[in-house]
Design an enzyme around this catalytic site. Structure first.
Site, mmCIF file in Angstrom:
data_model
loop_
_atom_site.group_PDB
_atom_site.id
_atom_site.type_symbol
_atom_site.label_atom_id
_atom_site.label_comp_id
_atom_site.label_asym_id
_atom_site.label_seq_id
_atom_site.Cartn_x
_atom_site.Cartn_y
_atom_site.Cartn_z
ATOM 1 N N GLY A 208 -11.644 39.265 60.875
ATOM 2 C CA GLY A 208 -11.058 39.174 59.782
ATOM 3 C C GLY A 208 -11.544 38.016 58.826
ATOM 4 O O GLY A 208 -12.744 37.295 59.311
ATOM 5 N N ASN A 209 -10.954 37.681 57.707
ATOM 6 C CA ASN A 209 -11.549 36.290 56.928
ATOM 7 C C ASN A 209 -10.167 35.920 56.378
ATOM 8 O O ASN A 209 -9.115 36.475 56.091
ATOM 9 C CB ASN A 209 -12.593 36.720 55.941
ATOM 10 C CG ASN A 209 -11.988 38.003 54.989
ATOM 11 O OD1 ASN A 209 -10.888 37.831 54.391
ATOM 12 N ND2 ASN A 209 -12.694 39.235 55.019
ATOM 13 N N TYR A 210 -10.378 34.766 55.532
ATOM 14 C CA TYR A 210 -9.297 33.970 55.135
ATOM 15 C C TYR A 210 -8.726 34.443 53.736
ATOM 16 O O TYR A 210 -7.731 33.829 53.038
ATOM 17 C CB TYR A 210 -9.599 32.507 54.660
ATOM 18 C CG TYR A 210 -9.994 31.805 55.998
ATOM 19 C CD1 TYR A 210 -9.197 31.670 57.005
ATOM 20 C CD2 TYR A 210 -11.167 31.334 56.488
ATOM 21 C CE1 TYR A 210 -9.291 30.863 58.226
ATOM 22 C CE2 TYR A 210 -11.373 30.663 57.559
ATOM 23 C CZ TYR A 210 -10.486 30.425 58.793
ATOM 24 O OH TYR A 210 -10.876 29.918 59.697
ATOM 25 N N ALA A 276 -12.398 40.854 49.885
ATOM 26 C CA ALA A 276 -13.413 40.289 50.828
ATOM 27 C C ALA A 276 -13.603 41.333 52.030
ATOM 28 O O ALA A 276 -12.942 41.233 53.088
ATOM 29 C CB ALA A 276 -12.642 39.042 51.300
#
Length: 397
Positions: A208-210, A276
Site C-alpha cells: 500500500g501507500n501513505y 494514489a
C-alpha cells in the site's frame, strides 16, 4: 456578490464577540442587510446598543420583546435570510446546535433556518480539540453547515494554539465566495478517485501507500457543495463522506478502482484522478498466510492498469480530466510530460520536497499546470486547496 443579501448574524458568549461588530460593519459596507441575534451570555461581552447602532436594527435576544404579547419569530427570520453566520460560536452553542437544544433565540433561529449556515468557532485550544467539540462540529458538517475553521495564535488564556475566531475579513471572503460560486456545478456529474489501493500478498499482508484520502474527500465535498453529482471511487480510508450529493463506491485494489473508474467515467462530465493507485501488484496471492522461512521471500510484481491513460483514451470532446502528480525531483517537467501522455486537461502537482504537503497532512501546496499556464499556490488547508482546484475546473466546464 453580498450586496442586497439578507444575513442573520448570531453572536454568542465569547471574548471574540468584539469581532462581530467589525464583521457586521464589513457586511453592511458590502451592501448586506444584517439582523443580529445574540445570546444572553453574548450581551455580557458586547452591548446591543453598539450592535444596533452599526446595523440600524434592534438586536434580537429574547423570545418576547415586551409583556404585551409582542414576540420575535424565529420562523420568520429563517425564511427571511439568505445566510446565517454564527460568529463567534462557543463550544456550548455548537453543542446545542448539534443536538437541537433550543433554549435560546439564537438556537431556535438556527433550527428554523432555510438558508445556508456558516459557523465560526471561538474557544480555547483544549476546548476546540476536545473529542466532544470535534464530534459536534462533524455533526454540523453532516447537516450541511459550513465550518469556518478557527485560526492559530494567542488566545484569551494567553496560551497559543488553534481556537481564535477567524478574522472578519476572512469570513466576509467565505461568504463572497459562496454567493459568487454558489451552485456553479449544478447539473454536472463528476467522478473522483481518492485514497490508496491495497494490493494483497496474502490474507493479512498487502502492498500500500501513505495516502489518507483527505485531498480526494475534500474535492468531493467541494464539488457536492457547489451542486455537482459526485461519484467518489474510494480506496480504504478512515474518513467518511458527508454531503448527500456524494455516492461512494468503495474499492480495495487497483484493479477494482480501474473497473469502477472506467464504468463511471462514461456518463461523467469530468473526472478528478486524485487516488494514489499502486503501480504494481503481486503476480499471485497466497490463499494462506505466508510463514516466516529461513530463505528470502521473493515477490514477483506485475504492472497495474494505468487508470489515467485508459480514461484519456476513452475521453470524449466534452469531457474534462484532471490528474495529480506527486514528484520528488524535476517536478514541473515530469508533470508536463504526464499531462501530455495521459491526455489530461490540467494536472495538480505536489512535491514531497514541500513541507506540509503530500500524504497524511491536513495542508497541501500545489501547482496547477495546463497547456497554457503554470500557477503556483501557497501552503493551505486541504479544503482551501480543493476550492482552488475546483475553481479551475469550473472555469473550464
Amino acid at each position: 456578490m453580498i450586496k442586497g443579501k439578507k444575513i442573520v448574524l448570531g453572536i454568542t458568549g465569547s471574548i471574540a464577540a468584539y469581532k462581530a461588530a467589525v464583521l457586521a460593519r464589513a457586511l453592511i459596507k458590502k451592501g448586506a442587510e444584517v439582523q443580529i441575534v445574540i445570546t444572553p451570555a453574548g450581551k455580557e461581552f458586547i452591548t446591543p446598543l453598539t450592535l444596533s447602532t452599526i446595523t440600524s436594527k434592534p438586536v434580537i435576544s429574547e423570545f418576547f420583546a415586551r409583556r404585551d404579547g409582542t414576540w420575535h419569530s424565529h420562523v420568520d427570520l429563517g425564511l427571511w435570510a439568505d445566510a446565517m453566520v454564527i460568529a463567534p460560536a462557543t463550544a456550548s452553542t455548537i453543542g446545542k446546535m448539534a443536538n437541537g437544544i433550543a433554549d435560546n433565540m439564537l438556537i431556535t433561529t438556527y433550527l428554523s433556518m432555510k438558508a445556508p449556515v456558516f459557523v465560526a468557532p471561538a474557544m480555547d485550544l483544549d476546548m476546540y480539540a476536545h473529542p466532544s467539540t470535534q464530534k459536534n462540529l462533524d455533526t454540523l458538517k453532516s447537516y450541511g453547515n459550513v465550518i469556518i475553521e478557527p485560526a492559530e495564535g494567542e488566545l484569551a488564556s494567553h496560551l497559543v494554539g488553534k481556537g481564535r475566531m477567524e478574522e472578519p475579513e476572512k469570513i466576509v471572503e467565505v461568504l463572497e465566495n459562496f454567493f459568487t460560486e454558489g451552485m456553479d456545478l449544478k447539473g454536472k456529474k463528476i467522478m473522483i478517485t481518492a485514497g490508496p489501493t491495497y494490493e494483497k500478498i496474502d490474507p493479512v499482508r498487502f502492498i500500500g501507500n501513505y495516502s489518507s484520502g483527505k485531498m480526494g474527500y475534500a474535492l468531493a465535498e467541494c464539488c457536492a457543495e457547489r451542486g455537482a453529482e459526485v461519484i467518489l471511487v474510494s480506496g480504504p480510508v478512515s474518513i467518511t463522506e458527508k454531503h448527500p450529493n456524494i455516492r461512494k463506491i468503495s474499492v480495495e485494489s487497483a484493479e477494482e478502482m480501474y473497473q469502477a473508474a472506467v464504468r463511471e467515467f462514461t456518463g461523467s462530465d469530468a473526472a478528478i484522478l486524485c487516488a494514489a493507485v499502486a503501480d504494481f501488484t503481486p503476480e499471485s496471492q497466497s490463499e494462506q498466510k505466508i510463514k516466516r522461512e529461513k530463505e528470502d521471500l521473493v515477490l514477483r510484481l506485475k504492472p497495474t492498469h494505468d487508470i489515467a491513460a485508459a480514461l484519456g483514451k476513452l475521453k470524449k470532446e466534452n469531457q474534462i480530466m484532471v490528474g495529480f502528480a506527486l514528484e520528488t525531483n524535476d517536478e514541473v517537467e515530469h508533470a508536463k510530460d504526464k499531462l501530455e501522455r495521459k491526455n489530461l486537461d490540467f494536472i495538480v502537482l505536489n512535491s514531497l520536497n514541500d513541507k506540509g504537503a503530500g500524504f497524511r497532512h491536513d495542508t497541501n501546496k500545489i501547482t496547477i499546470i495546463d497547456k497554457n499556464s503554470v500557477t503556483e499556490f501557497p501552503l493551505k488547508d486541504k479544503k482551501e486547496v480543493a476550492a482552488d482546484i475546483i475553481n479551475h475546473l469550473a472555469e473550464i466546464l
